[in-house]
Design a protein around this motif. Structure first.
Motif, PDB file in Angstrom:
ATOM      1  N   PHE A  49       0.971  -1.251  -0.127  1.00 47.66           N
ATOM      2  CA  PHE A  49       0.100  -0.070   0.075  1.00 47.66           C
ATOM      3  C   PHE A  49       0.961   1.325   0.105  1.00 47.66           C
ATOM      4  O   PHE A  49       1.918   1.420   0.540  1.00 47.66           O
ATOM      5  N   GLY A  50       0.651   2.383  -0.619  1.00 50.56           N
ATOM      6  CA  GLY A  50       1.265   3.511  -0.792  1.00 50.56           C
ATOM      7  C   GLY A  50       2.498   3.553  -1.685  1.00 50.56           C
ATOM      8  O   GLY A  50       2.998   4.381  -1.835  1.00 50.56           O
ATOM      9  N   LYS A  51       2.639   2.447  -2.341  1.00 51.29           N
ATOM     10  CA  LYS A  51       3.953   2.275  -2.966  1.00 51.29           C
ATOM     11  C   LYS A  51       3.302   1.853  -4.550  1.00 51.29           C
ATOM     12  O   LYS A  51       2.039   1.370  -4.891  1.00 51.29           O
ATOM     13  N   ALA A  52       4.082   2.108  -5.710  1.00 50.43           N
ATOM     14  CA  ALA A  52       3.958   1.791  -7.135  1.00 50.43           C
ATOM     15  C   ALA A  52       5.117   0.986  -7.510  1.00 50.43           C
ATOM     16  O   ALA A  52       6.209   1.017  -7.349  1.00 50.43           O
ATOM     17  N   VAL A  53       4.740  -0.013  -8.562  1.00 53.69           N
ATOM     18  CA  VAL A  53       5.713  -0.706  -9.213  1.00 53.69           C
ATOM     19  C   VAL A  53       5.433  -0.478 -10.473  1.00 53.69           C
ATOM     20  O   VAL A  53       4.395  -0.650 -11.161  1.00 53.69           O
ATOM     21  N   GLN A  54       6.549  -0.237 -11.413  1.00 53.94           N
ATOM     22  CA  GLN A  54       6.501  -0.115 -12.968  1.00 53.94           C
ATOM     23  C   GLN A  54       7.260  -1.368 -13.344  1.00 53.94           C
ATOM     24  O   GLN A  54       8.112  -1.996 -13.218  1.00 53.94           O
ATOM     25  N   GLN A  55       6.149  -2.212 -14.442  1.00 53.23           N
ATOM     26  CA  GLN A  55       6.595  -3.140 -14.949  1.00 53.23           C
ATOM     27  C   GLN A  55       5.802  -3.270 -16.411  1.00 53.23           C
ATOM     28  O   GLN A  55       4.770  -3.129 -16.445  1.00 53.23           O
ATOM     29  N   LEU A  60       1.723  -0.209 -11.350  1.00 50.22           N
ATOM     30  CA  LEU A  60       0.542  -1.364 -10.829  1.00 50.22           C
ATOM     31  C   LEU A  60       0.602  -0.697  -9.180  1.00 50.22           C
ATOM     32  O   LEU A  60       1.488  -0.381  -8.657  1.00 50.22           O
ATOM     33  N   PHE A  61      -0.583  -0.323  -8.767  1.00 48.41           N
ATOM     34  CA  PHE A  61      -0.927   0.087  -7.418  1.00 48.41           C
ATOM     35  C   PHE A  61      -1.774  -1.176  -6.644  1.00 48.41           C
ATOM     36  O   PHE A  61      -2.805  -1.509  -7.048  1.00 48.41           O
ATOM     37  N   ARG A  62      -1.536  -1.065  -5.467  1.00 49.79           N
ATOM     38  CA  ARG A  62      -2.472  -1.884  -4.607  1.00 49.79           C
ATOM     39  C   ARG A  62      -3.668  -0.863  -4.140  1.00 49.79           C
ATOM     40  O   ARG A  62      -3.184   0.010  -3.517  1.00 49.79           O
ATOM     41  N   VAL A  63      -4.827  -1.307  -4.363  1.00 52.83           N
ATOM     42  CA  VAL A  63      -6.010  -0.455  -3.731  1.00 52.83           C
ATOM     43  C   VAL A  63      -6.699  -1.092  -2.545  1.00 52.83           C
ATOM     44  O   VAL A  63      -7.552  -0.607  -2.428  1.00 52.83           O
ATOM     45  N   GLY A  64      -6.609  -2.525  -2.409  1.00 53.61           N
ATOM     46  CA  GLY A  64      -7.177  -3.139  -1.346  1.00 53.61           C
ATOM     47  C   GLY A  64      -6.861  -4.547  -1.244  1.00 53.61           C
ATOM     48  O   GLY A  64      -5.777  -5.141  -1.957  1.00 53.61           O
ATOM     49  N   PRO A  65      -7.172  -5.194  -0.205  1.00 53.63           N
ATOM     50  CA  PRO A  65      -6.728  -6.722  -0.116  1.00 53.63           C
ATOM     51  C   PRO A  65      -7.071  -7.497  -1.418  1.00 53.63           C
ATOM     52  O   PRO A  65      -7.971  -7.310  -1.763  1.00 53.63           O
TER      53      PRO A  65
END
Length: 104
Positions: A49-55, A60-65
């Protein structure tokens, strides 16, 4: 076939006093959900949560479980569930010397 249209109806960018706000069009947003095991197999590195990954050309962002949003091309997934969200969202850019003040 119906085409998605902007929620702003094609309004021009707003510019004043060192800030510019404009809509970003032509982006792809997809929600990916599934078990943690399947998500890791489909997406590889999963951001916290609160981080992003570029691939692979997407962010890609986590927005929930067990739920992630991908901005960019939809991933090829097996065992995960994809929901296209692009037509239901608007994306904006805020830039200029006063951008931080606007966001504050």
């Amino acid at each position: 076939m119906l085409d998605a249209t902007s929620a702003l109806g094609g309004e021009a960018a707003f510019e004043r006093d060192g800030v510019r706000v404009a809509e970003v069009r032509g982006f792809e947003l997809t929600q990916i959900a599934g078990s943690d095991k399947d998500l890791a197999a489909c997406l590889g590195t999963l951001p916290a949560f609160g981080k992003a990954v570029q691939q692979e050309g997407r962010v890609l962002f986590r927005v929930g479980p067990s739920q992630y949003w991908a901005v960019g091309p939809a991933p090829d997934t097996k065992g995960c569930f994809l929901t296209p969200l692009s037509s239901g969202r608007s994306r904006f850019v805020i830039e200029g010397v006063q951008a931080r003040d606007v966001l504050a």
